[in-house]
Design a protein around this motif. Sequence first.
Motif, PDB file in Angstrom:
ATOM      1  N   ALA A   1       0.831  -1.207   0.000  1.00 61.35           N
ATOM      2  CA  ALA A   1       0.000   0.000   0.000  1.00 61.35           C
ATOM      3  C   ALA A   1       0.863   1.253   0.000  1.00 61.35           C
ATOM      4  N   ALA A   2       2.021   1.191   0.658  1.00 64.08           N
ATOM      5  CA  ALA A   2       2.913   2.356   0.684  1.00 64.08           C
ATOM      6  C   ALA A   2       3.438   2.671  -0.710  1.00 64.08           C
ATOM      7  N   ALA A   3       3.735   1.632  -1.501  1.00 64.25           N
ATOM      8  CA  ALA A   3       4.202   1.843  -2.875  1.00 64.25           C
ATOM      9  C   ALA A   3       3.097   2.457  -3.719  1.00 64.25           C
ATOM     10  N   VAL A   4       1.861   2.039  -3.486  1.00 62.42           N
ATOM     11  CA  VAL A   4       0.728   2.613  -4.216  1.00 62.42           C
ATOM     12  C   VAL A   4       0.612   4.103  -3.911  1.00 62.42           C
ATOM     13  N   GLU A   5       0.702   4.464  -2.624  1.00 60.93           N
ATOM     14  CA  GLU A   5       0.605   5.876  -2.244  1.00 60.93           C
ATOM     15  C   GLU A   5       1.756   6.682  -2.831  1.00 60.93           C
ATOM     16  N   ALA A   6       2.976   6.112  -2.776  1.00 60.49           N
ATOM     17  CA  ALA A   6       4.143   6.820  -3.300  1.00 60.49           C
ATOM     18  C   ALA A   6       4.044   7.048  -4.803  1.00 60.49           C
ATOM     19  N   ALA A   7       3.337   6.136  -5.489  1.00 58.09           N
ATOM     20  CA  ALA A   7       3.167   6.260  -6.935  1.00 58.09           C
ATOM     21  C   ALA A   7       2.018   7.191  -7.296  1.00 58.09           C
ATOM     22  N   GLY A   8       1.283   7.658  -6.285  1.00 65.78           N
ATOM     23  CA  GLY A   8       0.184   8.586  -6.541  1.00 65.78           C
ATOM     24  C   GLY A   8      -1.180   7.953  -6.583  1.00 65.78           C
ATOM     25  N   GLY A   9      -1.287   6.696  -6.149  1.00 62.02           N
ATOM     26  CA  GLY A   9      -2.578   6.017  -6.141  1.00 62.02           C
ATOM     27  C   GLY A   9      -3.215   5.988  -4.763  1.00 62.02           C
ATOM     28  N   ASP A  10      -4.446   5.546  -4.724  1.00 62.77           N
ATOM     29  CA  ASP A  10      -5.203   5.420  -3.474  1.00 62.77           C
ATOM     30  C   ASP A  10      -5.358   3.932  -3.166  1.00 62.77           C
TER      31      ASP A  10
ATOM     32  N   PRO B   1       0.804  -8.597 -11.261  1.00 66.78           N
ATOM     33  CA  PRO B   1       1.424  -9.593 -10.387  1.00 66.78           C
ATOM     34  C   PRO B   1       2.810  -9.129  -9.918  1.00 66.78           C
ATOM     35  N   VAL B   2       3.098  -9.421  -8.662  1.00 70.95           N
ATOM     36  CA  VAL B   2       4.410  -9.104  -8.093  1.00 70.95           C
ATOM     37  C   VAL B   2       5.057 -10.408  -7.627  1.00 70.95           C
ATOM     38  N   GLU B   3       6.208 -10.725  -8.221  1.00 75.02           N
ATOM     39  CA  GLU B   3       6.930 -11.947  -7.871  1.00 75.02           C
ATOM     40  C   GLU B   3       5.983 -13.142  -7.793  1.00 75.02           C
ATOM     41  N   ALA B   4       5.233 -13.355  -8.879  1.00 76.39           N
ATOM     42  CA  ALA B   4       4.180 -14.368  -8.907  1.00 76.39           C
ATOM     43  C   ALA B   4       4.598 -15.632  -9.630  1.00 76.39           C
ATOM     44  N   GLY B   5       5.891 -15.955  -9.625  1.00 79.39           N
ATOM     45  CA  GLY B   5       6.336 -17.164 -10.291  1.00 79.39           C
ATOM     46  C   GLY B   5       6.535 -16.941 -11.775  1.00 79.39           C
ATOM     47  N   SER B   6       6.690 -18.034 -12.492  1.00 78.57           N
ATOM     48  CA  SER B   6       7.042 -17.950 -13.907  1.00 78.57           C
ATOM     49  C   SER B   6       5.843 -18.035 -14.844  1.00 78.57           C
TER      50      SER B   6
ATOM     51  N   SER C   1       9.353  -6.917  -6.341  1.00 83.31           N
ATOM     52  CA  SER C   1       8.817  -5.984  -5.346  1.00 83.31           C
ATOM     53  C   SER C   1       9.648  -4.706  -5.272  1.00 83.31           C
ATOM     54  N   SER C   2      10.947  -4.801  -5.550  1.00 81.97           N
ATOM     55  CA  SER C   2      11.814  -3.615  -5.511  1.00 81.97           C
ATOM     56  C   SER C   2      11.481  -2.612  -6.609  1.00 81.97           C
ATOM     57  N   ASP C   3      10.818  -3.064  -7.670  1.00 81.75           N
ATOM     58  CA  ASP C   3      10.447  -2.187  -8.789  1.00 81.75           C
ATOM     59  C   ASP C   3       8.971  -1.799  -8.776  1.00 81.75           C
ATOM     60  N   LEU C   4       8.273  -2.123  -7.688  1.00 85.16           N
ATOM     61  CA  LEU C   4       6.819  -1.934  -7.699  1.00 85.16           C
ATOM     62  C   LEU C   4       6.428  -0.464  -7.832  1.00 85.16           C
TER      63      LEU C   4
ATOM     64  N   PRO D   1       7.978   2.308  -9.230  1.00 84.69           N
ATOM     65  CA  PRO D   1       8.043   2.854 -10.596  1.00 84.69           C
ATOM     66  C   PRO D   1       7.108   2.149 -11.562  1.00 84.69           C
ATOM     67  N   ALA D   2       6.893   0.860 -11.346  1.00 83.56           N
ATOM     68  CA  ALA D   2       5.942   0.148 -12.213  1.00 83.56           C
ATOM     69  C   ALA D   2       4.539   0.707 -12.034  1.00 83.56           C
ATOM     70  N   LEU D   3       4.161   0.975 -10.802  1.00 79.68           N
ATOM     71  CA  LEU D   3       2.833   1.534 -10.535  1.00 79.68           C
ATOM     72  C   LEU D   3       2.700   2.944 -11.110  1.00 79.68           C
ATOM     73  N   GLU D   4       3.781   3.719 -11.082  1.00 79.80           N
ATOM     74  CA  GLU D   4       3.716   5.058 -11.675  1.00 79.80           C
ATOM     75  C   GLU D   4       3.362   4.963 -13.152  1.00 79.80           C
ATOM     76  N   ARG D   5       3.957   4.016 -13.865  1.00 80.94           N
ATOM     77  CA  ARG D   5       3.650   3.845 -15.278  1.00 80.94           C
ATOM     78  C   ARG D   5       2.220   3.329 -15.473  1.00 80.94           C
ATOM     79  N   VAL D   6       1.799   2.422 -14.588  1.00 85.33           N
ATOM     80  CA  VAL D   6       0.432   1.908 -14.696  1.00 85.33           C
ATOM     81  C   VAL D   6      -0.576   3.038 -14.508  1.00 85.33           C
ATOM     82  N   LEU D   7      -0.357   3.871 -13.487  1.00 81.68           N
ATOM     83  CA  LEU D   7      -1.289   4.960 -13.202  1.00 81.68           C
ATOM     84  C   LEU D   7      -1.261   6.026 -14.295  1.00 81.68           C
ATOM     85  N   ASP D   8      -0.161   6.086 -15.047  1.00 83.16           N
ATOM     86  CA  ASP D   8      -0.081   6.992 -16.198  1.00 83.16           C
ATOM     87  C   ASP D   8      -0.643   6.360 -17.468  1.00 83.16           C
TER      88      ASP D   8
END
Length: 238
Positions: A14-23, A60-65, A72-75, A77-84
């Motif tokens: 949830a913290a990554a979501v907030e940092a990326a600008g999401g709710d 998905p985050v680290e959801a296998g192959s 998770s370390s890239d979540l 910036p990935a969310l920033e692109r998703v929200l854009d």
Amino acid sequence: MSQRVGVVGDETFAAAVEAAGGDPVVGAASDLDGIEVVVADGEAAVVDLLRAEVGVPVLPVEAGSGVRSVPSSDLEPALERVLDGAYRTERHPVVSAQRAFDGVRALFDVTLVAAEPARISEFSVRCGGESVARFRADGVVASTPAGSVGYNSAAGGPVVATGTDVVSVVPLAPFATDADQWVLPLEEVTLSVERDETPVELLADGRTERTVAAGEPVTLSTTDAFETVVVSESARFF
């Protein structure tokens, strides 16, 4: 107004979501409401969302192959692109396994397997009404393209390309040393238990669903599709 992003699994996302600008909306897969995308922590969370029939794309985050994931370390910036809106989606066929019971849905694989360790049974595979094989084994697994890189591959089956409407069918620990594997049209496959020697269980995505009796064929079909988010700069297979 911030976009609402569901979080299933690790609540610290949830913290990554907030940092990326999401709710962030944290909760069980079945409780999310009014979201535009959902973050799934691991394969178990992806399966939970499938079963809850979530109607929005899943990141998905680290959801296998089996599906494209982000670490998770890239979540953030990935969310920033998703929200854009800078992402694409992949659609994965959802399999329904049914016969004398309500359909069981699976994203990765459907398995018939002896319920007791070190016991084998006899299974058959049919395609389009025609016999493909009959064999003695611990079980048999039918894997979608998403599932073909997991349990199926470990059992010696071929990896199937994303976007194809086929399943890879593989005997599990077959009694014969020269057992085959098959790639078959998904809509035409039936798996059966041929002998009432030992209890056999039906598993969907690795989760036990019910016992299947001899003479109770399990027919596979496509019910719908499960949509996952792919962020090209960071998404990769695990």
